[in-house]
Design an enzyme around this catalytic site. Structure first.
Site, short mmCIF file in Angstrom:
data_model
loop_
_atom_site.label_atom_id
_atom_site.label_comp_id
_atom_site.label_asym_id
_atom_site.label_seq_id
_atom_site.Cartn_x
_atom_site.Cartn_y
_atom_site.Cartn_z
N TYR A 154 0.78 -1.14 0.06
CA TYR A 154 -0.25 0.22 -0.46
C TYR A 154 1.21 1.11 0.00
O TYR A 154 0.26 2.19 -0.54
CB TYR A 154 -0.71 -0.57 1.15
N ALA A 156 4.20 1.73 -1.17
CA ALA A 156 4.38 1.84 -2.56
C ALA A 156 3.92 2.15 -3.04
O ALA A 156 4.09 3.11 -4.25
CB ALA A 156 4.91 -0.05 -2.32
N LYS A 158 1.14 4.22 -3.13
CA LYS A 158 0.93 5.49 -2.55
C LYS A 158 1.79 6.71 -3.13
O LYS A 158 2.20 7.74 -3.51
CB LYS A 158 0.34 5.63 -1.34
#
Length: 246
Positions: A154, A156, A158
Site C-alpha cells: 500500500y 509503495a 501511494k
C-alpha cells in the site's frame, strides 16, 4: 464554481470517493461516479446527488484494467464531449508483513491504487492537451509519505502516486493542466472502521489534532484543487491528516 464541468471520480461508491463526488456536484459539476463492483452503493451516491439538485451518473469500470479505462474514457467523451476534472481515488489494502505478502496481493494493490492513475491520465492525455485545460486530483496517503508497518504494498503504491503527480505536474504545467495530490491521514472510512479500538486509540494518539478525520475534510481540498482558485498550483502533495505527517 464548477458549472458546466464534467468530473470523473474513480472509486466513488463509498468513503472519500463518495464525499468527493457529492462535494463536486454541490459545486455544480456533472459527476461520473465510477465503481467496480458496488453498483448499488454507486447508485445511492447518484441518487443522493440528484436529490440535492445536482447532476450525476454511475459508470462501472475496473480502473486497474488499461483497456477498460480506455473504453470508459471514449464512452464518456462521446456522451459529454469533454471531461474537465479527474479524481483518481480508487484504492484498496491487503495489509501484511513483507515476508508474508503474496505476489498476487502485492500486484493487486499496486495495479488498483497506482497503475489506475496512469491508466486514466494516459487515456485522457490527448483530450486534456488538445483543450489545454484539465484538473487532476490524485488520492495518495500519509502511508506513502511516511511509510507504515505491514503496508509495504500500500505504501509503495501511494508513494508511486506522489512521484506520478510531481512528474505530470511538470509535464503538463505549460499546457494549462494542473496535477495535484491529497494525502489523507486517518479518515473514517470502511477501511478504518474495521480496525480494533486499540489500533484506533494508538493511531489517534499520534495525531496532533487528536481525532479521526472525516471524508468531507478531504472532499473540501479536492473541490479547491478542481476550482479556478487553484489554477496556479500544480505538482503539490497536501496532507489532510490532522498534523500526523508534520
Amino acid at each position: 464554481m464548477l458549472d458546466n464541468k464534467v468530473a470523473l471520480v474513480t472509486g466513488a461508491s463509498r468513503g472519500i470517493g463518495r464525499a468527493v463526488a457529492v462535494k463536486l456536484a454541490a459545486n455544480g459539476a456533472h459527476v461520473i461516479v465510477n465503481y467496480n463492483q458496488s453498483k448499488e452503493k454507486a447508485e445511492e451516491v447518484v441518487q443522493e446527488i440528484l436529490a440535492k439538485g445536482g447532476q450525476a451518473e454511475s459508470y462501472a469500470c475496473d480502473v486497474a484494467d488499461y483497456q477498460a479505462v480506455g473504453d470508459m474514457i471514449q464512452d464518456l467523451l462521446a456522451k459529454h464531449g469533454h471531461i474537465d476534472i479527474l479524481v483518481n481515488n480508487a484504492g484498496i489494502t491487503r495489509d501484511q508483513f513483507i515476508g508474508k505478502i503474496n505476489e498476487a496481493d502485492y500486484d493487486l494493490v499496486m495495479n488498483t491504487n497506482c497503475k489506475s492513475c496512469f491508466n486514466t491520465m494516459h487515456h485522457l492525455a490527448a483530450h486534456f492537451l488538445e483543450r489545454k485545460s484539465g484538473r487532476v486530483i490524485n488520492l495518495t496517503s500519509t502511508s506513502g509519505v511516511l511509510g507504515n508497518v505491514a503496508q509495504a504494498n500500500y505504501a509503495a503504491s501511494k508513494a508511486g502516486i506522489i512521484g506520478l503527480t510531481k512528474t505530470m505536474g511538470r509535464e503538463w504545467a505549460s499546457r494549462g493542466i494542473t496535477v495535484n495530490a491529497i494525502a489523507p491521514g486517518f479518515i473514517r472510512t470502511d477501511m478504518t472502521e474495521v480496525l480494533s479500538d486499540k489500533i484506533k486509540e494508538k493511531t489517534i494518539a499520534r495525531i496532533p489534532m487528536q481525532r479521526i478525520g472525516e471524508p468531507e475534510d478531504v472532499a473540501g481540498m479536492a473541490a479547491f484543487f478542481a476550482s479556478d482558485e487553484a489554477g496556479y498550483i500544480t505538482g503539490q502533495i497536501i496532507c489532510v491528516d490532522g498534523g500526523m505527517a508534520i
